[in-house]
Design an enzyme around this catalytic site. Structure first.
Site, PDB file in Angstrom:
ATOM      1  CB  SER A   9      -0.977   0.066   1.267  1.00 21.68           C
ATOM      2  OG  SER A   9      -0.252  -0.215   2.465  1.00 21.68           O
ATOM      3  CG  ASP A  16       2.411  -6.634   1.239  1.00 17.25           C
ATOM      4  OD1 ASP A  16       2.200  -7.626   1.702  1.00 17.25           O
ATOM      5  OD2 ASP A  16       1.692  -5.552   1.325  1.00 17.25           O
ATOM      6  CE  LYS A  66      -0.122  -8.259   3.483  1.00 15.28           C
ATOM      7  NZ  LYS A  66      -0.524  -8.286   2.455  1.00 15.28           N
ATOM      8  CD  GLU A 102      -2.293  -8.767  -2.781  1.00 10.31           C
ATOM      9  OE1 GLU A 102      -3.014  -9.099  -3.734  1.00 10.31           O
ATOM     10  OE2 GLU A 102      -2.106  -7.626  -2.023  1.00 10.31           O
ATOM     11  CD  GLU A 137      -7.838  -5.565   1.703  1.00  6.44           C
ATOM     12  OE1 GLU A 137      -6.651  -5.950   1.869  1.00  6.44           O
ATOM     13  OE2 GLU A 137      -8.097  -4.432   1.149  1.00  6.44           O
TER      14      GLU A 137
HETATM   15  O1  KIV Z   1      -0.039  -3.293   1.496  1.00  5.65           O
HETATM   16  C1  KIV Z   1      -1.221  -3.472   2.545  1.00  5.65           C
HETATM   17  O2  KIV Z   1      -1.049  -2.449   3.288  1.00  5.65           O
HETATM   18  C2  KIV Z   1      -1.845  -4.623   2.949  1.00  5.65           C
HETATM   19  C3  KIV Z   1      -3.005  -4.632   3.972  1.00  5.65           C
HETATM   20  C4  KIV Z   1      -3.871  -3.621   3.608  1.00  5.65           C
HETATM   21  C5  KIV Z   1      -3.090  -5.867   4.996  1.00  5.65           C
HETATM   22  O3  KIV Z   1      -1.733  -5.431   2.513  1.00  5.65           O
END
Ligand code: KIV
Length: 277
Positions: A50, A88, A118, A120, A186
């Site tokens: 994000s 991420d 993390k 997806e 989410e």
């Molecule tokens: O990138 C991010 O901020 C996220 C959160 C919304 C979980 O993946």
């Protein structure tokens, strides 16, 4: 253990063990000062992709690169000592296959010191998650609304309503069985989030999901009112820092134009001692 009582950062297995206990607290962070502010209060901090939307002005997360994640990951790591850092994997850095995912996950961990990555995806990513976990890379999964797939999901819609609920539940089960230590849910209906939380053995981290999840996460700029382009229904604003900042900037501009700033207390003398008359 509460985040404030802890001296060292939890490991992924500690987060896994928080299933059905005190809710896990997490926020995103992208900079050192913000990470420092949340270190004592969060169990883990996510360097989310994000960052592309909230700090770099991108219209989606799709343009975020590995180099951007490494740079922000290093900045966040400098601000953390008692919260775990999760980072991420950006769009395009893991979907090709397990080897590509390993190469990029290993780089993120080695260059930032993150405790986990993390990524997806559910059933489609289960093989990749198992591959990474077997090679020493703890993985947090992310199912439901997966922002890197907005072009195939058709926008930022609620996921898993009606018949799609069974598919989403299968996604959550698949990532848990593959070895993920937690899963972000989410933008899914509350009842489905509760059902998934009861059905899998790893913590669910909700964002637009349910207070029944094992933990919660929000994008920090959303909850502080710093990102104001739009506000999702699931965001609770705990402050309006964006508005406060704009008011402060306008006051500074007025002061400069009126020669009220700098004042006598902000300028330097010539160093010559003054004798009293
Ligand atoms: O990138 C991010 O901020 C996220 C959160 C919304 C979980 O993946």
């Amino acid at each position: 253990m509460s985040a404030t009582a802890r001296k060292t950062a939890p490991l992924p297995d500690d987060i896994r063990a928080m299933k059905r206990g005190t809710p896990i607290v997490s926020l995103t962070a992208y900079t050192t000062p913000m990470a420092q502010m949340m270190d004592a209060h969060c169990d883990f901090v996510l360097v989310g992709d994000s960052v592309g939307m909230v700090l770099h002005g991108l219209s989606s997360t799709l343009g975020v690169t590995m180099d951007m994640m490494v740079m922000h990951g290093q900045a966040v790591a400098r601000g953390l000592s008692s919260a775990m850092m999760v980072i991420d994997m950006p769009f395009g850095s893991y979907e090709e296959g397990p080897e590509q995912a390993f190469r990029n996950a290993a780089r993120l961990m080695a260059e930032t010191g993150a405790g986990a990555v993390k990524l997806e995806g559910g059933v489609a990513m289960a093989g990749t998650i198992a591959f990474l976990v077997a090679r020493g890379i703890p993985v947090m999964a992310h199912v439901g609304l997966t922002p890197q797939s907005i072009n195939t999901l058709g926008g930022y819609k609620v996921q898993g309503r009606g018949d799609a609920g069974a598919t989403l539940k299968a996604d959550a089960k698949a990532v848990a069985e593959a070895g993920a230590f937690a899963v972000v849910l989410e933008k899914v209906p509350e009842s489905l989030a509760n059902a998934i939380t009861g059905a899998i053995g790893i913590p669910t981290i909700g964002i637009g999901a349910s207070a029944g999840c094992d933990g919660q996460i929000l994008v920090v700029d959303d909850m502080l009112g710093l990102f104001t382009a739009f506000k999702a229904k699931f965001v609770k604003r705990y402050a309006e820092l964006g508005k406060d900042a704009e008011t402060a900037i306008a006051a500074y501009a007025e002061d400069v134009r009126a020669r009220r700033f700098p004042g006598p207390e902000h300028v330097f003398g010539d160093g010559v001692a003054r004798t009293k008359p």
